[in-house]
Design a protein around this motif. Structure first.
Motif, PDB file in Angstrom:
ATOM      1  N   ALA A 199       0.839  -1.205   0.000  1.00 37.84           N
ATOM      2  CA  ALA A 199       0.000   0.000   0.000  1.00 37.84           C
ATOM      3  C   ALA A 199       0.873   1.254   0.000  1.00 37.84           C
ATOM      4  CB  ALA A 199      -0.927  -0.010   1.217  1.00 37.84           C
ATOM      5  N   LEU A 200       1.924   1.268   0.816  1.00 38.53           N
ATOM      6  CA  LEU A 200       2.844   2.416   0.831  1.00 38.53           C
ATOM      7  C   LEU A 200       3.532   2.583  -0.516  1.00 38.53           C
ATOM      8  CD1 LEU A 200       4.504   1.880   4.345  1.00 38.53           C
ATOM      9  CD2 LEU A 200       2.865   3.667   3.721  1.00 38.53           C
ATOM     10  N   GLY A 201       3.940   1.453  -1.103  1.00 38.27           N
ATOM     11  CA  GLY A 201       4.602   1.508  -2.401  1.00 38.27           C
ATOM     12  C   GLY A 201       3.683   2.067  -3.475  1.00 38.27           C
ATOM     13  N   GLY A 202       2.395   1.681  -3.437  1.00 40.56           N
ATOM     14  CA  GLY A 202       1.457   2.193  -4.422  1.00 40.56           C
ATOM     15  C   GLY A 202       1.225   3.680  -4.276  1.00 40.56           C
ATOM     16  N   LEU A 203       1.107   4.151  -3.038  1.00 35.39           N
ATOM     17  CA  LEU A 203       0.896   5.584  -2.813  1.00 35.39           C
ATOM     18  C   LEU A 203       2.126   6.386  -3.214  1.00 35.39           C
ATOM     19  CD1 LEU A 203      -0.974   5.468   0.629  1.00 35.39           C
ATOM     20  CD2 LEU A 203      -1.951   6.016  -1.609  1.00 35.39           C
ATOM     21  N   LEU A 204       3.310   5.854  -2.933  1.00 34.46           N
ATOM     22  CA  LEU A 204       4.531   6.558  -3.302  1.00 34.46           C
ATOM     23  C   LEU A 204       4.743   6.560  -4.817  1.00 34.46           C
ATOM     24  CD1 LEU A 204       6.935   5.215  -0.524  1.00 34.46           C
ATOM     25  CD2 LEU A 204       5.995   7.535  -0.699  1.00 34.46           C
ATOM     26  N   ARG A 205       4.339   5.490  -5.474  1.00 30.98           N
ATOM     27  CA  ARG A 205       4.582   5.376  -6.920  1.00 30.98           C
ATOM     28  C   ARG A 205       3.557   6.152  -7.739  1.00 30.98           C
ATOM     29  NH1 ARG A 205       8.001   2.419  -9.778  1.00 30.98           N
ATOM     30  NH2 ARG A 205       7.521   1.956 -11.975  1.00 30.98           N
ATOM     31  N   PHE A 206       2.275   6.071  -7.312  1.00 30.50           N
ATOM     32  CA  PHE A 206       1.224   6.697  -8.106  1.00 30.50           C
ATOM     33  C   PHE A 206       0.716   8.002  -7.503  1.00 30.50           C
ATOM     34  CE2 PHE A 206       0.708   2.042  -8.818  1.00 30.50           C
ATOM     35  CZ  PHE A 206       1.097   2.025 -10.148  1.00 30.50           C
ATOM     36  N   GLY A 207       1.097   8.304  -6.258  1.00 35.72           N
ATOM     37  CA  GLY A 207       0.646   9.535  -5.627  1.00 35.72           C
ATOM     38  C   GLY A 207      -0.616   9.310  -4.815  1.00 35.72           C
ATOM     39  N   SER A 208      -0.769  10.108  -3.752  1.00 38.11           N
ATOM     40  CA  SER A 208      -1.908   9.940  -2.852  1.00 38.11           C
ATOM     41  C   SER A 208      -3.226  10.264  -3.537  1.00 38.11           C
ATOM     42  CB  SER A 208      -1.743  10.833  -1.617  1.00 38.11           C
ATOM     43  OG  SER A 208      -0.557  10.513  -0.925  1.00 38.11           O
ATOM     44  N   HIS A 209      -3.193  11.138  -4.525  1.00 36.57           N
ATOM     45  CA  HIS A 209      -4.419  11.556  -5.201  1.00 36.57           C
ATOM     46  C   HIS A 209      -4.456  11.053  -6.640  1.00 36.57           C
ATOM     47  CE1 HIS A 209      -5.253  14.117  -1.760  1.00 36.57           C
ATOM     48  NE2 HIS A 209      -4.040  14.614  -1.860  1.00 36.57           N
ATOM     49  N   SER A 210      -3.807   9.926  -6.863  1.00 36.52           N
ATOM     50  CA  SER A 210      -3.760   9.355  -8.201  1.00 36.52           C
ATOM     51  C   SER A 210      -5.120   8.803  -8.606  1.00 36.52           C
ATOM     52  CB  SER A 210      -2.708   8.248  -8.256  1.00 36.52           C
ATOM     53  OG  SER A 210      -2.798   7.526  -9.468  1.00 36.52           O
ATOM     54  N   ALA A 211      -5.354   8.743  -9.914  1.00 37.53           N
ATOM     55  CA  ALA A 211      -6.596   8.157 -10.429  1.00 37.53           C
ATOM     56  C   ALA A 211      -6.550   6.643 -10.414  1.00 37.53           C
ATOM     57  CB  ALA A 211      -6.844   8.660 -11.856  1.00 37.53           C
ATOM     58  N   VAL A 212      -5.404   6.053 -10.073  1.00 34.78           N
ATOM     59  CA  VAL A 212      -5.288   4.593  -9.997  1.00 34.78           C
ATOM     60  C   VAL A 212      -6.007   4.093  -8.753  1.00 34.78           C
ATOM     61  CG1 VAL A 212      -3.681   2.653  -9.825  1.00 34.78           C
ATOM     62  CG2 VAL A 212      -3.107   4.629 -11.234  1.00 34.78           C
ATOM     63  N   ASP A 213      -6.833   3.076  -8.929  1.00 36.33           N
ATOM     64  CA  ASP A 213      -7.602   2.518  -7.824  1.00 36.33           C
ATOM     65  C   ASP A 213      -6.655   1.805  -6.852  1.00 36.33           C
ATOM     66  OD1 ASP A 213      -9.374   1.298  -6.115  1.00 36.33           O
ATOM     67  OD2 ASP A 213     -10.609   0.407  -7.678  1.00 36.33           O
ATOM     68  N   PRO A 214      -6.654   2.175  -5.542  1.00 40.58           N
ATOM     69  CA  PRO A 214      -5.767   1.488  -4.577  1.00 40.58           C
ATOM     70  C   PRO A 214      -6.012  -0.011  -4.511  1.00 40.58           C
ATOM     71  CG  PRO A 214      -6.630   3.517  -3.638  1.00 40.58           C
ATOM     72  CD  PRO A 214      -7.360   3.302  -4.930  1.00 40.58           C
ATOM     73  N   ASP A 215      -7.245  -0.460  -4.835  1.00 41.61           N
ATOM     74  CA  ASP A 215      -7.528  -1.892  -4.814  1.00 41.61           C
ATOM     75  C   ASP A 215      -6.751  -2.643  -5.896  1.00 41.61           C
ATOM     76  OD1 ASP A 215      -9.291  -1.866  -2.660  1.00 41.61           O
ATOM     77  OD2 ASP A 215     -11.030  -1.428  -3.918  1.00 41.61           O
TER      78      ASP A 215
END
Length: 863
Positions: free
Chosen positions: A308-324
Motif C-alpha cells: 500500500a505504501l509503495g502504491g501511494l509513493l509510486r502513483f501519488g496519494s491523489h492518483s486516479a489509480v484505484d488502490p484496490d
C-alpha cells in the motif's frame, strides 16, 4: 509478453488444472484412499477466508486507512485461539445430525422449522450477493488491467467498462460452470466434496506464495528494501500517518466492531461453515487449525502495508489509480510481466475458491429450504427418484446467484471500494449470531424468538447499510441517506434515532444487534417451551455430553415403505448401503424399528436438510404418542437440571451472606480477645475463656458452612475435574484432622460427564468422612484408576475396620454410596478387617474413549 490471448490461455490452463486435481482426489476418495484427512489440509481449506478482499482489497484498505485492515484478521485469530469450544461444539453437532449448512443448523435447533430455514436462506443469499460481487469485480478489473497493458487504467475507466468488453461477464458463466461441476455432480448424504477441499487447499498455498513473491518484488525490486520504503513513507505526511495506530485506522469503537464482525464471519459465512464444519473429517484436526490458520493469516498480511505504501509513493496519494489494484498495477507499471502474470493468476485463484465454495453452499440451502418443501407438498405421493430434480435445482441456483451477483456489481458497486462489499456481507451474516450462539448455550431460546430477532435485525441491516448503497447509485427517489425516510431527520439510515458520530458499520451493528438480541431474548422468555422443545434444545446445548441423543420416532412404518422413501433422495445404491449398515431384516413387510427410522432420517438430512427429512419421514410414519416412560425421563432430567441450578444458587447465597458474616464475626472475636488479653481489666481472666470458646464455635461454624457450600457446588470439581477436586478436598481434611491422606490419581482431567463426576466425588467424600469418623485411621489412601472406559475409585485406610455384612446406622453412608454407584451403572464393593477397610466403586463405560493419535496436551486443552 502479456496479451489477451496469452492471459486467456494461462487462465484456462490454470482452471483446467483445478479440474484435474479435483478429479484425481475424488477418484482416490471413491477408492477409499482419501488424501484430505489431514489437519494441514483442513487448516489450509479454512484459508478460503482470504478472498479477493484480502488479496486486492486489503492493500486498498491499507492505502486509505493504514492499519485499519488488521481487525478483519484479528477476529478470526481470536475465534480459533479462544473460541475453539464453540467450533468444536458445532462440529460435534454437525457430524451427529448430518447438518450441512447454516440453515440446517438453525432449523434443526429450533424444531426442524422449514419456515426458519427458508428465512435464513433468503437472508443469506441477499446478504452474500455483495461478497460474490466483490470477487467478480476483482476478476473483471484484473482482466481489464491486463487488456490495457502496458498502460495502467484509472479508477474511472475500470468502473465504465462496456458489457461486451467486460471479460468478467464471460468469466461469471465460466465460474458458474466450475461451481456446478465441483459441487453438484452427485447428491451425497454427507454433502462432502473432497475434490473441492483439495483444490481450495492447493489454491491457499498458491495465493500465499504469489502474494509473498509480489510483496518481495515491490519492497526489494521496485524499492530498495524495507529501510528505503519506510524512509520514503515517513518523508511524506500522507504515508507517514499510515505507520501509526492512531493514523487513519479508525476509532477504537470501529476496531471493536470490526473484530467482532470478523470473529462471527469466520464461522457464519456459508463458505466458512462448509469448510469448517461440513468438510471436517476428524475433530482432532481442529488442534492444528487453531494455530496454523491464524499463522496463515499473519503471513499473508506481512506485505499488505508495504505494498500500500509503495502504491501511494509510486502513483501519488491523489492518483486516479484505484488502490484496490495496487498489487497488480505496481509490477505492471514497473515492466515486470512475469510478476504481473503471477499476481493475475493468484487473484483468479482467490476469486475462484471463494465463488465455488460459496455458491455450492448457497445452492444447497436454496434447494433444501426454498424449492424442495414446495416439491414435497405438491408431489408427495409420487415415488420417482428426486435426485435429478434436486441436482437440477442446485445447478440452476448457482447460475442465478452468479448472474445476480454480476448485476449487483455492475449496477451498484462498480465504483465502490472492495472493503465496502465485504463489510456489507459481514454485517449481514452477523445477524445469525444470536440464534446460533443462543441455540448452542441457552436451552430456552425458541423458534419464535429466533424468527423475531432475525427478521428485525436483518431489516435494520437493509435500512442502515443496503439501502444507502442503492441511494448512492441513484436507484432510490430522494436523498434517503441525507434527509431520512419521509424526510424525517431521525430516520436517516446512518444516524438512526439521532445517534450520530459513529461510522456506518458500527452504527448499523449497534442498532441491528440491539433489536436482534433484544427480540430473541424477549420473545423466547415470553413463551413457555414444551418438554419436546426442551428435549430438542438439550441435543444442542448438551452436545459435548456423549449421553445426549436425538429425538426418536415413536411410530410404525414397514421396512419396504421406508426403503422406497429413502431411494427417492439417496438413490438405490445409497439406500442399500444405509440399510446394510443398520442390519435391516430381509422381510420388507416387517416393521422398522425406531433406530432405523432415525438412521434414515439422519442420512436424508445430510442430502435435503433436517426440516425436509423430518417432513418426508412424517409423511410415511404413523407416529404414536410418546411413551409415558420417555415423558418421565424428560421430566426427571428437567427436575435434576433444576435441582442442580438451585444448589448452585444456594451455594452462592450462602457464600455471599452467611459465610462472609461468620468470617467477619471470627475476625472481630479474635480482635476483641487480643484486646482483652493486653488490657489491665481486672476481670479479663474470667472473660478470656468465654471469648476463646466463642471464637472456636465461630471458627467451627465457618468450617461447617464452607464444607456445606463445597457439597452444594464444589467449584474445583466444576472447573478442574474429579482428580483436582479430590486432591484439594482431602488436603483440607488432612490439615484439619491431622491425618496423612495420599491421593493416587491421573494428573489430567478425567473425561467424565457432569453427573458421574459429581456422584464419584460424593462417594470419595463420604468414604473419607466415614473412615475418619468411625475407623480411627492414621493413614488413608485414595486411588482413581482408568481401565479403558471404566473408572475405579478406591478409598482405603489402616483403621479398626467393621463388619460390612452387619446392619449399620444410616449415618455411615454406605447405602448412599452404593446407590450412587448403581445409578452410574456400576457397583460398590466393601472389604474390611481389623487391619483396615477398603471401599471400591467400579463404574464401567463412564469415561469417554480417547481418540487414537490425539495429542495429550491438545486433549487437555480441548477438554
Amino acid at each position: 509478453m502479456l496479451g489477451d490471448t496469452f492471459v486467456t490461455v494461462v487462465a484456462g490452463v490454470y482452471l483446467l488444472s483445478l479440474f484435474v486435481v479435483a478429479y484425481y482426489v475424488d477418484r482416490r476418495a471413491a477408492a477409499g484412499r482419501s488424501i484430505i484427512k489431514s489437519g494441514t489440509v483442513y487448516a489450509l481449506s479454512l484459508a478460503v477466508y482470504a478472498t479477493s478482499w484480502t488479496y486486492y482489497g486489503g492493500v486498498g484498505q491499507a492505502a486509505t486507512s493504514g492499519l485499519g485492515f488488521l481487525p478483519i484478521y484479528i477476529g478470526p485469530t481470536l475465534m480459533f485461539a479462544l473460541g475453539w469450544a464453540v467450533i468444536r461444539k458445532i462440529i460435534r453437532i454437525s457430524k451427529r445430525h448430518r447438518i450441512t449448512s447454516l440453515a440446517d443448523f438453525i432449523s434443526a435447533r429450533y424444531g426442524s422449522s422449514t419456515t426458519l430455514g427458508a428465512l435464513v436462506t433468503v437472508l443469506t443469499v441477499v446478504g452474500l450477493l455483495p461478497f460474490i460481487a466483490l470477487q467478480l469485480k476483482t476478476v473483471s478489473n484484473s482482466c481489464e488491467i491486463i487488456r490495457l497493458h502496458p498502460r495502467v487504467p484509472t479508477k474511472y475507466e475500470l468502473a465504465h467498462v462496456s458489457f461486451v468488453q467486460d471479460t468478467g461477464l464471460y468469466l461469471t458463466f465460466l465460474l458458474a460452470a466450475f461451481a456446478i461441476w465441483f459441487g453438484t455432480r452427485r447428491l451425497d448424504a454427507s454433502e462432502r466434496h473432497e475434490g473441492m477441499v483439495a483444490t481450495i487447499a492447493m489454491e491457499s498455498v498458491l495465493k500465499l506464495i504469489i502474494f509473498l513473491i509480489a510483496g518481495a518484488y515491490v519492497v526489494f525490486g521496485v524499492f530498495g528494501g524495507f529501510g528505503d520504503l519506510f524512509e520514503l513513507a515517513e518523508a511524506t505526511p500522507r504515508t507517514a500517518a499510515m505507520l501509526t495506530a492512531g493514523g487513519n485506522g479508525g476509532s477504537y469503537g470501529t476496531w471493536v466492531w470490526l473484530i467482532l464482525l470478523s470473529m462471527l464471519a469466520v464461522i457464519l459465512l456459508p463458505r466458512q461453515w462448509q469448510v469448517t464444519f461440513v468438510e471436517n473429517t476428524d475433530e482432532r484436526h481442529l488442534l492444528r487449525a487453531m494455530w496454523l490458520f491464524p499463522l496463515y493469516l499473519l503471513v499473508i498480511n506481512l506485505f499488505v502495508l508495504p505494498i500500500a505504501l509503495g502504491g501511494l509513493l509510486r502513483f501519488g496519494s491523489h492518483s486516479a489509480v484505484d488502490p484496490d489494484t495496487f498489487l497488480l498495477a505496481i509490477p505492471l507499471s514497473a515492466g515486470s510481466d512475469l510478476v504481473t502474470l503471477l499476481v493475475f493468476v493468484g487473484g483468479l485463484s482467490t476469486a475462484t475458491g471463494m465463488i465455488i465454495v460459496e455458491t455450492v453452499a448457497l445452492s444447497t440451502m436454496i434447494s433444501n429450504y426454498l424449492v424442495l418443501p414446495l416439491l414435497l407438498r405438491t408431489r408427495s405421493r409420487e415415488r420417482a427418484d428426486l435426485t435429478p430434480t434436486i441436482l437440477g435445482v442446485r445447478r440452476a441456483a448457482i447460475i442465478v446467484i452468479m448472474v445476480a451477483s454480476y448485476v449487483y456489481f455492475r449496477t451498484f458497486g462498480s465504483g465502490l471500494p472492495l472493503v465496502s462489499f465485504g463489510l456489507l456481507s459481514f454485517a449481514a451474516v452477523a445477524q445469525f449470531a444470536p440464534a446460533v450462539l443462543g441455540g448452542l448455550f441457552w436451552r430456552y431460546g425458541t423458534r419464535h424468538g429466533a424468527l423475531a430477532g432475525l427478521s428485525a435485525g436483518f431489516a435494520v441491516w437493509v435500512y442502515t447499510l443496503l439501502l444507502p448503497t442503492f441511494d448512492k447509485a441513484g436507484w432510490l427517489p430522494g436523498a434517503l441517506t441525507d434527509q431520512g425516510l419521509f424526510e424525517q431527520d431521525w430516520l436517516r439510515p446512518q444516524a438512526l434515532f439521532g445517534l450520530s458520530g459513529m461510522d456506518e458499520i458500527s452504527h448499523a451493528m449497534f442498532w441491528s444487534m440491539f433489536v436482534n438480541v433484544g427480540l430473541y431474548v424477549a420473545v423466547s422468555l415470553a413463551e413457555r417451551p414444551s418438554a419436546a422443545v426442551l428435549a430438542d434444545a438439550a441435543v444442542f446445548v448438551d452436545a459435548l455430553d456423549d449421553t445426549t441423543g436425538t429425538r426418536r420416532w415413536y411410530g410404525r412404518v414397514t421396512v419396504g415403505d421406508l426403503r422406497i422413501l429413502a431411494e427417492r433422495f439417496l438413490g438405490p445404491a445409497g439406500t442399500a448401503r444405509a440399510f446394510t449398515e443398520h442390519g435391516v431384516p430381509p422381510n420388507r413387510d416387517s416393521e422398522a424399528d425406531p433406530e432405523l427410522v432415525q438412521h434414515v432420517e439422519t442420512l436424508m438430512a445430510g442430502a435435503v436438510g433436517p426440516a425436509c427429512a423430518r417432513f418426508v419421514i412424517a409423511s410415511v410414519t404413523r407416529e404414536d404418542p410418546m411413551p409415558a416412560e420417555t415423558i418421565k425421563e424428560i421430566l426427571d432430567e428437567a427436575s435434576q437440571v433444576a435441582a442442580l441450578e438451585e444448589r448452585h444458587r444456594l451455594a452462592r447465597e450462602l457464600h455471599d451472606s452467611v459465610s462472609q458474616a461468620l468470617f467477619s464475626m471470627n475476625l472481630h472475636t479474635r480482635a476483641l480477645e487480643l484486646a482483652v488479653q493486653r488490657s489491665d481489666w481486672e476481670r479479663k481472666d474470667a472473660v478470656a475463656p468465654t471469648l476463646s470458646e466463642l471464637r472456636a464455635l465461630t471458627q467451627s461454624a465457618l468450617s461447617e458452612m464452607r464444607a456445606l457450600i463445597f457439597q452444594l457446588r464444589p467449584g474445583t470439581l466444576h472447573e478442574e475435574g474429579l482428580s483436582a477436586a479430590v486432591k484439594r478436598h482431602v488436603a483440607t481434611v488432612a490439615a484439619r484432622e491431622g491425618i496423612a491422606i495420599e491421593v493416587d490419581a491421573p494428573p489430567d482431567r478425567l473425561p467424565l460427564a457432569e453427573r458421574p463426576e459429581q456422584d464419584l466425588f460424593r462417594i470419595v467424600q463420604e468414604a473419607v468422612h466415614n473412615s475418619i469418623k468411625h475407623a480411627s485411621p492414621s493413614r488413608i489412601t485414595v486411588r482413581l484408576r482408568e481401565e479403558d472406559t471404566a473408572l475405579t475409585v478406591e478409598v482405603g485406610d489402616d483403621g479398626v475396620g467393621f463388619d460390612p455384612g452387619a446392619p449399620h446406622p444410616g449415618h455411615l453412608g454406605l447405602d448412599g454410596m452404593r446407590e450412587r454407584a448403581e445409578r452410574l451403572g456400576g457397583r460398590l464393593d466393601i472389604a474390611s478387617s481389623a487391619g483396615g477397610s477398603t471401599v471400591r466403586a467400579v463404574i464401567p463405560g463412564c469415561l469417554h474413549p480417547p481418540e487414537p493419535g490425539r495429542d495429550d496436551v491438545g486433549t487437555a486443552a480441548l477438554e
